[in-house]
Motif scaffolding. Structure first.
Motif, PDB file in Angstrom:
ATOM      1  N   VAL A 190      -5.452  33.795 -79.579  1.00 16.47           N
ATOM      2  CA  VAL A 190      -5.981  33.009 -78.038  1.00 16.47           C
ATOM      3  C   VAL A 190      -6.533  33.903 -77.240  1.00 16.47           C
ATOM      4  O   VAL A 190      -7.393  34.224 -77.892  1.00 16.47           O
ATOM      5  CB  VAL A 190      -4.433  33.708 -77.178  1.00 16.47           C
TER       6      VAL A 190
ATOM      7  N   ARG B 110      -2.089  31.985 -84.858  1.00 17.40           N
ATOM      8  CA  ARG B 110      -2.259  31.516 -83.284  1.00 17.40           C
ATOM      9  C   ARG B 110      -3.696  32.034 -83.408  1.00 17.40           C
ATOM     10  O   ARG B 110      -3.271  33.572 -83.763  1.00 17.40           O
ATOM     11  CB  ARG B 110      -0.857  31.211 -82.543  1.00 17.40           C
TER      12      ARG B 110
ATOM     13  N   GLU C 223      -5.462  28.333 -76.602  1.00 13.83           N
ATOM     14  CA  GLU C 223      -4.247  29.165 -77.363  1.00 13.83           C
ATOM     15  C   GLU C 223      -4.702  27.296 -78.570  1.00 13.83           C
ATOM     16  O   GLU C 223      -3.711  26.499 -78.375  1.00 13.83           O
ATOM     17  CB  GLU C 223      -2.794  28.867 -77.450  1.00 13.83           C
TER      18      GLU C 223
ATOM     19  N   LEU D  74      -7.630  30.082 -70.391  1.00 15.82           N
ATOM     20  CA  LEU D  74      -6.868  30.349 -71.216  1.00 15.82           C
ATOM     21  C   LEU D  74      -6.594  29.089 -72.146  1.00 15.82           C
ATOM     22  O   LEU D  74      -5.694  28.239 -72.165  1.00 15.82           O
ATOM     23  CB  LEU D  74      -5.432  31.454 -70.809  1.00 15.82           C
TER      24      LEU D  74
ATOM     25  N   SER E  26      -8.253  36.807 -79.169  1.00 16.43           N
ATOM     26  CA  SER E  26      -6.870  37.847 -79.816  1.00 16.43           C
ATOM     27  C   SER E  26      -7.260  38.795 -80.953  1.00 16.43           C
ATOM     28  O   SER E  26      -7.075  37.531 -81.706  1.00 16.43           O
ATOM     29  CB  SER E  26      -5.650  37.192 -79.515  1.00 16.43           C
TER      30      SER E  26
ATOM     31  N   ALA F  63      -2.624  39.245 -78.035  1.00 17.73           N
ATOM     32  CA  ALA F  63      -2.342  37.133 -76.921  1.00 17.73           C
ATOM     33  C   ALA F  63      -1.452  37.532 -75.962  1.00 17.73           C
ATOM     34  O   ALA F  63      -1.156  36.293 -75.253  1.00 17.73           O
ATOM     35  CB  ALA F  63      -1.823  36.394 -78.593  1.00 17.73           C
TER      36      ALA F  63
ATOM     37  N   TRP G  46      -1.336  36.119 -72.257  1.00 16.24           N
ATOM     38  CA  TRP G  46      -0.554  35.258 -71.172  1.00 16.24           C
ATOM     39  C   TRP G  46       0.529  35.913 -70.482  1.00 16.24           C
ATOM     40  O   TRP G  46       0.839  35.181 -69.443  1.00 16.24           O
ATOM     41  CB  TRP G  46       0.422  34.748 -72.769  1.00 16.24           C
TER      42      TRP G  46
END
Length: 487
Positions: A230, A228, A292, A290, A326, A332, A336
């Motif tokens: 971010v 992932r 993702e 933000l 990130s 990351a 969050w």
């Protein structure tokens, strides 16, 4: 000293104790009291006893007993709800029915990507069970360490992954529930196609325990995330954030898992409140997004390149002023953490009225542009902020009290007037006064005041048909006439 209510319900208590045993039914104040106040501390009630059945059969037998004696039932999972939906009233006649002992996961089918679990399974435990099989349950929220599956279903919980995976309504494949007369309705085996009438499980999802008690569910699982990225982006306006969302949806497709927004004031509140927190970007921005994006094993190798290309194109289109991707899982998580710390940071600043609202997704920027100055003008000194799930039209609209406001007094006076104004605005904009936290008792009266009469009549008709005695979680969501004690 025993009260008249205690004496009149002595036969019920004797039968319930015989049914559940000392572990399953208690009146010990030290054991019961912690569960009589809601998570936010806004509502406190009393209860006749705390029942903790260990199986669906015990739930059914207890519900039949409650129906026979006219004893109200308040179902409770992790007691992490936001609207007082699992807190009893002050009468002391209701029992709290906890599902926390029903915490088994009897079946996890990795090939079918399905899990069957009991209502008391904690969300974090469910996450860990799925991850052990290379899968995941794609719903998470701040209270994952206490929220239970039954509570999540009963409130139709959302969270930060609704944009891609939907709320609990989209993730529940099968359901088992005990009806108000003690009948067990079980439909845990999911079918892709089934046209035998109503989709009955949807009656119980979001019904807040007013139609029955969810005892088990079959839930959808998805492949685990292999990678992932971010992204924290600074944007000049909430309208620019909306344009950035559309850009990311077009560029990332199904890889886009989350899209949250927050104004600069929310970021500053977190920086002040959480030690060691750092601003992701060097300069302040009016709004922050933000974002993702995720990939399973098949797309993991190219995910970062696709994320970088998506953000580069956003820069070229003038949608963002600055951004950072990130570079590690730790970074990351740090991004969050800022988002998840907004609510406690705002609370630390003083009294606030917190509204969980939604309007049509495409209208949210216009709503915020209209609502923030309207509230601040009508209530001088109040600071209004909106943050949250822009991608699904759900914004947490907080109205923070002026400096010097007394906690408790301000909410009960000016705060109520602010909430009434906010709910009126949301209704005019064809939105909802409860996007994901439920109605409970917090918004019961406001739903009665603002709800569509036809919709309320339909809900009352369903409630009356399934729960004619009105014993299931009275005073929450939609109510019938108050129940009367049986002689």
């Amino acid at each position: 000293m025993e009260t008249a209510a205690d004496l009149s319900l002595a036969p019920f208590l004797a039968e319930a104790t015989a049914l559940l045993g000392p572990r399953g039914l208690t009146r010990d104040a030290d054991l019961v009291t912690p569960w009589l106040t809601d998570w936010r501390g806004r509502f406190t009630g009393t209860a006749l006893a705390l029942a903790s059945p260990a199986s669906t059969a015990e739930v059914a037998a207890l519900v039949r007993l409650c129906a026979a004696h006219g004893v109200p039932i308040v179902p409770q999972g992790g007691n992490s709800g936001m609207s007082g939906g699992a807190t009893p009233d002050a009468s002391g006649r209701a029992i709290l029915l906890s599902t926390r002992r029903m915490n088994a996961i009897p079946k996890l089918d990795s090939a079918a990507r399905q899990v069957t679990c009991e209502a008391g399974v904690v969300l974090q435990t469910l996450h860990e069970a799925a991850e052990a099989q290379g899968l995941r349950f794609p719903l998470t929220l701040g209270g994952k360490g206490s929220a239970t599956v039954g509570g999540l279903i009963s409130t139709n919980a959302g969270g930060t992954q609704v944009l891609r995976h939907g709320s609990m309504r989209a993730l529940v494949l099968g359901l088992e529930a005990v009806l108000p007369d003690g009948t067990v309705w079980s439909s845990l085996t999911p079918l892709k196609k089934d046209n035998r009438g109503f989709d009955l499980k949807q009656l119980f999802i979001g019904s807040e325990g007013t139609l029955g008690i969810v005892t088990a569910a079959t839930l959808k699982l998805v492949p685990e995330v292999a990678d992932r990225v971010v992204i924290w982006a600074g944007v000049p306006t909430i309208h620019a954030a909306r344009a950035l969302l559309l850009h990311c949806e077009n560029a990332a497709g199904d890889a886009l898992e989350g899209f949250e927004v927050l104004p600069q004031s929310c970021l500053e509140a977190v920086l002040d409140h959480v030690p060691g927190t750092r601003a992701p970007l060097a300069e302040p921005h009016a709004w922050h997004a933000l974002i993702e994006v995720v990939a399973d094993a098949a797309g993991a190798d190219s995910l970062r390149d696709r994320a970088e290309a998506m953000i580069a194109a956003a820069f070229e289109a003038g949608l963002i002023s600055d951004a950072v991707l990130s570079a590690s899982e730790a970074q990351a998580e740090a991004f969050w953490l800022i988002r998840e710390s907004i609510a406690p940071a705002e609370r630390a600043k003083g009294p606030a009225m917190q509204h969980d609202i939604s309007v049509p997704v495409e209208r949210m920027p216009d709503f915020l542009d209209a609502a923030v100055p309207a509230v601040e003008t009508a209530f001088p000194g109040t600071h209004a902020v909106g943050f949250g799930h822009l991608g699904d039209g759900n914004i947490h609209f907080h109205c923070i009290a002026p400096a010097g406001a007394v906690r408790g007094e301000w909410e009960a006076g000016t705060g109520k007037a602010i909430s009434r104004m906010v709910h009126d605005m949301v209704t005019r904009w064809h939105g909802s006064i409860s996007a994901e936290h439920g109605i409970g008792q917090l918004k019961h009266d406001e739903l009665e005041r603002l709800g569509d009469p036809a919709a309320l009549a339909l809900q009352r008709a369903v409630k009356g048909a399934l729960d004619p005695l009105g014993i299931m979680n009275p005073g929450k969501l939609v109510s019938l006439a108050p129940i009367s004690a049986k002689p």
